[in-house]
Scaffold this motif. Structure first.
Motif, PDB file in Angstrom:
ATOM      1  N   UNK A 100     100.987 -20.051 -28.230  1.00  0.00           N
ATOM      2  CA  UNK A 100     100.584 -19.034 -27.268  1.00  0.00           C
ATOM      3  C   UNK A 100      99.802 -17.916 -27.966  1.00  0.00           C
ATOM      4  N   UNK A 101     100.318 -17.515 -29.112  1.00  0.00           N
ATOM      5  CA  UNK A 101      99.699 -16.422 -29.854  1.00  0.00           C
ATOM      6  C   UNK A 101      98.299 -16.801 -30.354  1.00  0.00           C
ATOM      7  N   UNK A 102      98.181 -18.037 -30.847  1.00  0.00           N
ATOM      8  CA  UNK A 102      96.922 -18.441 -31.475  1.00  0.00           C
ATOM      9  C   UNK A 102      95.917 -19.014 -30.493  1.00  0.00           C
ATOM     10  N   UNK A 103      96.370 -19.371 -29.303  1.00  0.00           N
ATOM     11  CA  UNK A 103      95.491 -20.129 -28.415  1.00  0.00           C
ATOM     12  C   UNK A 103      95.361 -21.523 -28.960  1.00  0.00           C
ATOM     13  N   UNK A 104      94.380 -22.253 -28.517  1.00  0.00           N
ATOM     14  CA  UNK A 104      94.257 -23.631 -28.979  1.00  0.00           C
ATOM     15  C   UNK A 104      93.287 -23.761 -30.141  1.00  0.00           C
ATOM     16  N   UNK A 105      92.617 -22.682 -30.505  1.00  0.00           N
ATOM     17  CA  UNK A 105      91.562 -22.771 -31.528  1.00  0.00           C
ATOM     18  C   UNK A 105      92.111 -22.923 -32.940  1.00  0.00           C
ATOM     19  N   UNK A 106      93.272 -22.336 -33.158  1.00  0.00           N
ATOM     20  CA  UNK A 106      93.749 -22.261 -34.544  1.00  0.00           C
ATOM     21  C   UNK A 106      94.244 -23.597 -35.065  1.00  0.00           C
ATOM     22  N   UNK A 107      94.104 -23.776 -36.355  1.00  0.00           N
ATOM     23  CA  UNK A 107      94.723 -24.925 -37.022  1.00  0.00           C
ATOM     24  C   UNK A 107      95.464 -24.429 -38.248  1.00  0.00           C
ATOM     25  N   UNK A 156     108.995 -28.397 -45.147  1.00  0.00           N
ATOM     26  CA  UNK A 156     107.708 -28.202 -44.485  1.00  0.00           C
ATOM     27  C   UNK A 156     106.642 -28.866 -45.348  1.00  0.00           C
ATOM     28  N   UNK A 157     105.905 -29.831 -44.774  1.00  0.00           N
ATOM     29  CA  UNK A 157     104.983 -30.632 -45.565  1.00  0.00           C
ATOM     30  C   UNK A 157     103.575 -30.554 -45.014  1.00  0.00           C
ATOM     31  N   UNK A 158     102.682 -29.934 -45.766  1.00  0.00           N
ATOM     32  CA  UNK A 158     101.321 -29.772 -45.277  1.00  0.00           C
ATOM     33  C   UNK A 158     100.561 -31.091 -45.318  1.00  0.00           C
ATOM     34  N   UNK A 159      99.693 -31.263 -44.343  1.00  0.00           N
ATOM     35  CA  UNK A 159      98.757 -32.391 -44.354  1.00  0.00           C
ATOM     36  C   UNK A 159      97.377 -31.809 -44.263  1.00  0.00           C
ATOM     37  N   UNK A 160      96.497 -32.307 -45.084  1.00  0.00           N
ATOM     38  CA  UNK A 160      95.145 -31.780 -45.072  1.00  0.00           C
ATOM     39  C   UNK A 160      94.185 -32.841 -44.573  1.00  0.00           C
ATOM     40  N   UNK A 161      93.453 -32.526 -43.520  1.00  0.00           N
ATOM     41  CA  UNK A 161      92.312 -33.362 -43.149  1.00  0.00           C
ATOM     42  C   UNK A 161      91.093 -32.493 -43.432  1.00  0.00           C
ATOM     43  N   UNK A 162      89.921 -33.060 -43.394  1.00  0.00           N
ATOM     44  CA  UNK A 162      88.711 -32.278 -43.643  1.00  0.00           C
ATOM     45  C   UNK A 162      88.686 -31.013 -42.783  1.00  0.00           C
ATOM     46  N   UNK A 163      89.235 -31.096 -41.569  1.00  0.00           N
ATOM     47  CA  UNK A 163      89.150 -29.990 -40.616  1.00  0.00           C
ATOM     48  C   UNK A 163      90.115 -28.853 -40.924  1.00  0.00           C
ATOM     49  N   UNK A 188     103.698 -30.548 -36.231  1.00  0.00           N
ATOM     50  CA  UNK A 188     103.218 -29.198 -35.940  1.00  0.00           C
ATOM     51  C   UNK A 188     101.710 -29.176 -36.167  1.00  0.00           C
ATOM     52  N   UNK A 189     100.926 -28.819 -35.127  1.00  0.00           N
ATOM     53  CA  UNK A 189      99.470 -28.861 -35.268  1.00  0.00           C
ATOM     54  C   UNK A 189      98.914 -27.680 -36.065  1.00  0.00           C
ATOM     55  N   UNK A 190      99.773 -26.726 -36.420  1.00  0.00           N
ATOM     56  CA  UNK A 190      99.313 -25.538 -37.136  1.00  0.00           C
ATOM     57  C   UNK A 190      99.571 -25.688 -38.628  1.00  0.00           C
ATOM     58  N   UNK A 191      98.795 -24.974 -39.429  1.00  0.00           N
ATOM     59  CA  UNK A 191      98.995 -24.974 -40.865  1.00  0.00           C
ATOM     60  C   UNK A 191     100.245 -24.194 -41.230  1.00  0.00           C
TER      61      UNK A 191
END
Lengths: 255, 255
Positions: free
Chosen positions: B248-255, B209-216, B184-187
């Protein structure tokens, strides 16, 4: 090993998460915590890993927080349904778990700045046991918390480490354990007997013996730990004399 | 999650050693054991790490061996004075710990072959609780042992792994836990609320559900676990539909 002029401060770690027990995630926090506490003069004396299950978390937490000066937990404080650590810690302390107003304000501002919706899931990260103090999270904002002697931190290693950096200066610390390593080219089988005599002759230091296996055979790392430098040095001299004598006996062929 | 036609077999791990608690050694056995047990259909439900201290080992062992089907220990069965696991296990079971004649014969022959003296330290590795069965050690010969439901293995990872390979086929195993990952590309903050609803709608699977943190920023790995493939697939379809709707809701900008 406890002398009247030394102070021992003890700690336990509780890593929380199904993913650690399934093997999906390899824990990286315990080893880091162990190193940092040792360097600070706090003795990590027990570690437990339990699943995301309230009863198991409460049980482990109660066993550890009554026995050790400090408990450090990792994991289970994110925004999703399987993050139940805050509720479990509150249950262990018999206090309500609810949204903390300072944490709500902090996170609300953080998401507003980034133009992200402050969803109920994100608000969930502001929940903590009543009466908790925050542990600052410079990485992703959502704070950890402290209640009693329990320090509740994130499972993501970069966040765990940042939180621990903030917590460490606030802890009382004991007399630092000093240590010295002696590398030994022989296996434990060759040095076990004389090393055991040396350990008996130096009761005020702890002598650990750690085998290393390469395809060719075993070698050993000997670690002397104690709180007084001269006692460690005295043990080291005896160990080095012993190794020289073993070398002479075995020649250079033995490993 | 327990259905009448599934069988759950449980286990605990007990890693023994001062060096794990000081941070000198980073444990590599727990994660490996977790993976191997999960693959075999055995649920690892708790892990503890304790120091080389007989009372602490006995206490942990008694707590774990009465609660879980199997216990696996690592560490403390070498030839030196700080290797006290065999004695501690014997004390927990209330039986004597002594040199095992088969193990003495095995090790005696091994060292004779290599032209090495069979020192008392090396003989020490033949000590085990009365009534134990051996766990074969193809790497360095000195056997682990089994008493009751407790499997006592070496701390050196290559030896631990080889011993575990020998032990696994002898264990009763439960219904295998199946799992499926959804990237899942979203937080978690963006998917936590709808994911929680999906988790409630699919009570017969476990959704992690397992979060991954990159600098971004954060992304998430979602893992669905269960014992029936079609129930997992049904949850996966709902999660993928949810992710499409979040995108769809977030568009592609959200992470």
């Amino acid at each position: 090993m406890s002398e009247p002029d030394t102070l021992t401060v003890t700690a336990a770690a509780l890593a929380i998460g199904d993913e650690l027990l399934s093997g999906r995630t390899k824990d990286k926090n315990i080893g880091h915590l162990a190193e940092m506490l040792t360097a600070a003069g706090i003795a990590l004396e027990e570690v437990r890993i339990v699943p995301d299950d309230q009863q198991r978390i409460v049980e482990a937490l109660d066993a550890l927080r009554t026995r050790y000066d400090y408990v450090f937990t990792s994991g289970g404080i994110g925004p999703t349904h399987d993050d139940i650590t805050a509720d479990a810690v509150a249950a262990a302390f018999g206090v309500p778990c609810d949204h903390d107003s300072d944490a709500l304000a902090l996170l609300g501002a953080h998401y507003a700045e980034r133009g992200l919706e402050f969803t109920p899931a994100r608000q969930r990260m502001a929940r903590m046991p009543l009466g908790s103090r925050h542990i600052d999270n410079p990485v992703s904002r959502a704070p950890g918390f402290i209640i009693g002697n329990v320090h509740v931190m994130a499972g993501v290693p970069s966040v765990f480490q940042a939180m621990l950096d903030n917590v460490l200066p606030t802890l009382k610390t004991g007399t630092k354990l000093l240590s010295e390593k002696v590398s030994c080219p022989f296996g434990e089988g060759d040095i076990g007997d004389p090393l055991s005599l040396i350990a008996k002759a130096h009761p005020d230091v702890n002598i650990g013996s750690y085998p290393r296996f390469s395809g060719a055979g075993f070698s050993t790392e000997i670690v002397i730990r104690g709180r007084e430098r001269d006692l460690i040095e005295a043990a080291r001299r005896d160990i080095e004399a012993m190794l020289a004598s073993v070398a002479q006996k075995l020649g250079t062929a033995a490993v």
